[in-house]
Write an enzyme that holds these catalytic residues in place. Structure first.
Site, PDB file in Angstrom:
ATOM      1  N   VAL B  99     -10.068 -27.897  24.347  1.00 58.25           N
ATOM      2  CA  VAL B  99     -11.381 -28.419  23.973  1.00 58.25           C
ATOM      3  C   VAL B  99     -12.347 -28.137  25.113  1.00 58.25           C
ATOM      4  O   VAL B  99     -12.088 -28.534  26.256  1.00 58.25           O
ATOM      5  CB  VAL B  99     -11.294 -29.944  23.725  1.00 58.25           C
ATOM      6  CG1 VAL B  99     -12.631 -30.506  23.301  1.00 58.25           C
ATOM      7  CG2 VAL B  99     -10.225 -30.260  22.688  1.00 58.25           C
ATOM      8  N   CYS B 100     -13.443 -27.465  24.823  1.00 62.34           N
ATOM      9  CA  CYS B 100     -14.400 -27.120  25.881  1.00 62.34           C
ATOM     10  C   CYS B 100     -14.925 -28.386  26.544  1.00 62.34           C
ATOM     11  O   CYS B 100     -15.494 -29.254  25.882  1.00 62.34           O
ATOM     12  CB  CYS B 100     -15.565 -26.315  25.330  1.00 62.34           C
ATOM     13  SG  CYS B 100     -16.858 -26.067  26.563  1.00 62.34           S
ATOM     14  N   ILE B 101     -14.763 -28.466  27.851  1.00 58.86           N
ATOM     15  CA  ILE B 101     -15.097 -29.711  28.567  1.00 58.86           C
ATOM     16  C   ILE B 101     -16.606 -29.994  28.538  1.00 58.86           C
ATOM     17  O   ILE B 101     -17.023 -31.136  28.364  1.00 58.86           O
ATOM     18  CB  ILE B 101     -14.539 -29.673  30.015  1.00 58.86           C
ATOM     19  CG1 ILE B 101     -14.738 -30.999  30.718  1.00 58.86           C
ATOM     20  CG2 ILE B 101     -15.148 -28.538  30.820  1.00 58.86           C
ATOM     21  CD1 ILE B 101     -13.938 -31.147  31.991  1.00 58.86           C
TER      22      ILE B 101
END
Lengths: 120, 151
Positions: B99-101
């Site tokens: 999940v893109c931070i």
């Protein structure tokens, strides 16, 4: 690891949500990994080329500035759909970014010339 | 490519992945569980790919797709729980759910470490993991076909 060329096709209006900026963020990271990257603006995303944008009024990043910065990250090629410009009465506007205008047939060739195609 | 490329969009030089040759897929999910069908399509594609002997390099959640990782989301009783399905996929295939931070924190999806750092509460469901965009690029460079599932 392989070098793979990436084409980012942006369709969303630059100030509708945050997709426009986020999609470019991903492309800049790809460019930092020395992948060959190209941007193609279609539909309402072509509005990002218009001069005199002031994203700060909306508390946002200015889309044109993001595009302007691309060459600094080695993203050399910015293309725009000629039909999308025509549909919005923008054929004759002054494009300070000098985006390459492509017909649908040329866009087909552009897509075929890239290993990876990303959408916004 | 979108989730449903039409046959005419695929050039002869780039045949669609064939069941005979095991492929190594990277999937990118841009859609929330509730917007359009992108997240559901991505999950069904991943399940079908695994069933047919293909490998999944990574599923990367970006834009509003990060909402798939929300632990606090509850589906109505008569609808399927997408979160559980993602968790089963990870358990059966071992695929990383990244999940893109940056996209996650602006949408309130925080893991324990980020929640502590930002003095909020954690909302990320395991086995989803926060990751930088660099991890997506590495998967793209290492992997085979990369397919994006939008709304």
């Amino acid at each position: 690891m392989k070098n793979r060329s990436i084409l980012l096709m942006l369709r969303t209006s630059p100030y509708r949500g945050v997709r426009f900026g986020e999609a470019l963020d991903a492309l800049l990271v790809a460019a930092a990994f020395e992948q060959r990257c190209t941007v193609l603006l279609l539909d309402d995303a072509v509005f990002a080329l218009l001069p005199d944008q002031h994203g700060d009024v909306l508390g946002r990043r200015t889309a044109a500035k993001l595009l302007n910065a691309l060459p600094d990250y080695e993203v050399e090629r910015i293309c725009v759909c000629e039909e999308s410009l025509a549909q919005r009465g923008l054929i004759n506007f002054v494009d300070t970014l000098s985006a390459t205008r492509l017909t649908p047939a040329q866009q087909t060739a552009l897509i075929a010339a890239h290993d990876i195609v990303w959408n916004d | 490519m979108g989730s449903n490329p039409t046959p005419s969009a695929i050039s002869p030089e780039r045949p669609i992945p064939c069941d005979d040759v095991p492929m190594n897929f990277t999937l990118i999910v841009h859609s929330t569980p509730d917007a359009g069908g992108g997240a559901h399509s991505a999950l069904r594609f991943a399940e079908a790919a695994h069933r047919n002997g293909h490998h999944l390099q990574q599923v990367f959640f970006y834009h509003d797709g990060v909402m798939n990782a929300l632990a606090s989301r509850v589906s109505p009783q008569d609808e399927s729980e997408l979160l559980t399905a993602w968790q089963s996929l990870a358990a059966s295939t071992g695929v990383q759910l990244a999940v893109c931070i940056a996209a996650a924190s602006r949408r309130g999806v925080l893991d324990v470490g980020e929640a502590e750092r930002l003095e909020r509460f954690a909302t990320l469901a395991p086995p989803f993991e926060l990751a930088g965009l660099g991890q997506l690029i590495e998967a793209v460079m290492d992997g085979g076909p990369c397919i994006t599932f939008v709304d």
